[in-house]
Write an enzyme that holds these catalytic residues in place. Structure first.
Site, PDB file in Angstrom:
ATOM      1  N   LYS A 142      -3.695  -2.058  15.846  1.00 58.17           N
ATOM      2  CA  LYS A 142      -3.271  -1.281  17.019  1.00 58.17           C
ATOM      3  C   LYS A 142      -4.442  -1.107  17.968  1.00 58.17           C
ATOM      4  CE  LYS A 142       0.284   1.483  14.883  1.00 58.17           C
ATOM      5  NZ  LYS A 142       0.109   1.958  13.514  1.00 58.17           N
ATOM      6  N   ASP A 199     -17.677   4.909  13.807  1.00 61.35           N
ATOM      7  CA  ASP A 199     -16.429   4.955  13.050  1.00 61.35           C
ATOM      8  C   ASP A 199     -15.855   3.550  12.891  1.00 61.35           C
ATOM      9  OD1 ASP A 199     -14.029   5.421  11.851  1.00 61.35           O
ATOM     10  OD2 ASP A 199     -13.418   7.058  13.177  1.00 61.35           O
ATOM     11  N   VAL A 215      -5.568   0.221   2.910  1.00 64.48           N
ATOM     12  CA  VAL A 215      -5.748  -1.225   2.762  1.00 64.48           C
ATOM     13  C   VAL A 215      -6.926  -1.487   1.811  1.00 64.48           C
ATOM     14  CG1 VAL A 215      -6.475  -3.323   4.000  1.00 64.48           C
ATOM     15  CG2 VAL A 215      -4.683  -1.846   4.957  1.00 64.48           C
ATOM     16  N   GLU A 268       0.824  -1.224   0.000  1.00 65.58           N
ATOM     17  CA  GLU A 268       0.000   0.000   0.000  1.00 65.58           C
ATOM     18  C   GLU A 268       0.856   1.272   0.000  1.00 65.58           C
ATOM     19  OE1 GLU A 268      -1.638   1.757   3.525  1.00 65.58           O
ATOM     20  OE2 GLU A 268      -1.395  -0.103   4.663  1.00 65.58           O
ATOM     21  N   SER A 287     -13.704   1.304  10.024  1.00 68.83           N
ATOM     22  CA  SER A 287     -12.928   1.452   8.784  1.00 68.83           C
ATOM     23  C   SER A 287     -13.542   0.685   7.617  1.00 68.83           C
ATOM     24  CB  SER A 287     -11.504   0.956   9.015  1.00 68.83           C
ATOM     25  OG  SER A 287     -10.789   0.983   7.801  1.00 68.83           O
TER      26      SER A 287
END
Ligand code: PSU
Ligand code: MN
Length: 305
Positions: A160, A139, A107, A25, A141
């Site tokens: 993380k 929220d 990603v 990426e 992703s």
């Protein structure tokens, strides 16, 4: 072939002859590390992939073209421009492409473009997920949705704990995404080898990873596979130090009302500042580690076709 897609000569030749290719990426280059470390790291990752028998294909958007396979000059351009380059997720593609702009691929968009090009294995550092407090902010992703629909194996170092790891795993289960621990039963938390959460399956060799992905493909199942490869012990960080920095970063983001696509870059940058240079070195080493596993897995997968 997609009329908006350019595949480099080297990647195109490799794909045509069934050679192993690994996608990489570009958000990690433009938004994830400071210049010039970002460029040095990106070039070294490509070298590691070659040394392990595969062809690297760094993925980005340049002048409104989807690119699979960047030159060293193009990688330098993405590293130097840094955060000036738009972070491009799925929803950003239509306007960026129509306007002929550049985009750093997350990603999500790396998986999309890899799949358009015919690349099945992708190495990165960390993925996006369900943010802490998502039960009110919503929220989550787009990376998780992409894993649920696009057939690419993503090899990362876990996620993380800027994220809610438990909710991230629940979401992946709902979407039917297998979460594989590479040589571990526990989901690694990027900077540390442990998170307290279990993975779905433990697989121990690139051959086993390739076999699982191959079976998924042959059954015609949509969606990807997530491989979580723990950071090498010698580069792992102290859990208390990193967790304190993460808690502070999350608190600051709430106080400052950070939201939308700015959240993840804000948290990553704050954690990096609060932990000094240590976290950068760990970050670089875990990406190298993922590149090695990805290249070996791509080699195995190429042998199964
Ligand atoms: N997490 C990391 N490092 C990263 C990212 C996430 O530990 O570099 C980047 C990746 O490009 C990932 C993106 O796809 O952030 C997710 O952003 P968001 O949470 O806005 O979907
Ligand atoms: Mn988000």
């Amino acid at each position: 072939m997609n009329k908006y897609l350019d595949i480099s000569a080297e990647v195109s030749e490799a794909l045509a002859s069934g050679k192993p290719v690994v996608a990489l990426e570009s958000t990690i280059i433009s938004h994830g590390m400071p210049y010039p470390k970002n460029v040095e790291t990106a070039l070294e990752v490509e070298k590691i992939i070659r040394e392990n028998g595969a062809v690297p294909a760094t993925i980005a958007i340049i002048g409104g073209r989807l690119k699979a396979g960047l030159s060293a000059e193009e990688i330098e351009y993405f590293g130097k421009k840094g955060a000036e380059i738009a972070k491009a997720s799925r929803r950003d593609l239509p306007v960026l492409i129509a306007r002929g702009q550049d985009g750093a691929c997350t990603v999500t968009t790396t998986m999309m473009i890899a799949h358009m090009a015919g690349i099945s294995v992708f190495a990165t550092g960390g993925i996006g997920g369900v943010h802490r407090g998502a039960e009110t902010t919503m929220d989550i992703s787009a990376d998780l949705e992409e894993l649920g629909q696009t057939p690419v194996m993503v090899i990362c170092a876990g996620a993380k704990s800027i994220l809610d790891l438990g909710l991230t795993l629940e979401y992946l289960e709902t979407k039917g995404v297998p979460v594989i621990g590479y040589g571990t039963e526990e989901l690694p938390a990027f900077y540390t080898r442990k998170s307290g959460f279990g993975v779905d399956y433990r697989l121990d060799t690139p051959k086993e990873l390739a076999a699982a992905f191959h079976a998924k493909q042959e059954m015609g199942l949509k969606g990807g596979m997530l491989v979580a490869n723990p950071i090498p012990e010698e580069y792992a960080m102290d859990a208390d130090t990193i967790n304190k920095a993460i808690d502070q970063a999350v608190a600051e983001s709430r106080e400052q009302g950070i939201h939308g696509k700015a959240t993840t870059p804000f948290l990553l940058a704050r954690v990096k500042d609060l932990t000094g240079g240590d976290s950068l070195e760990s970050n670089i080493q875990l990406v190298f580690n993922n590149a090695r596993v990805a290249a070996k897995t791509a080699v195995e997968l190429a042998g199964m076709k």
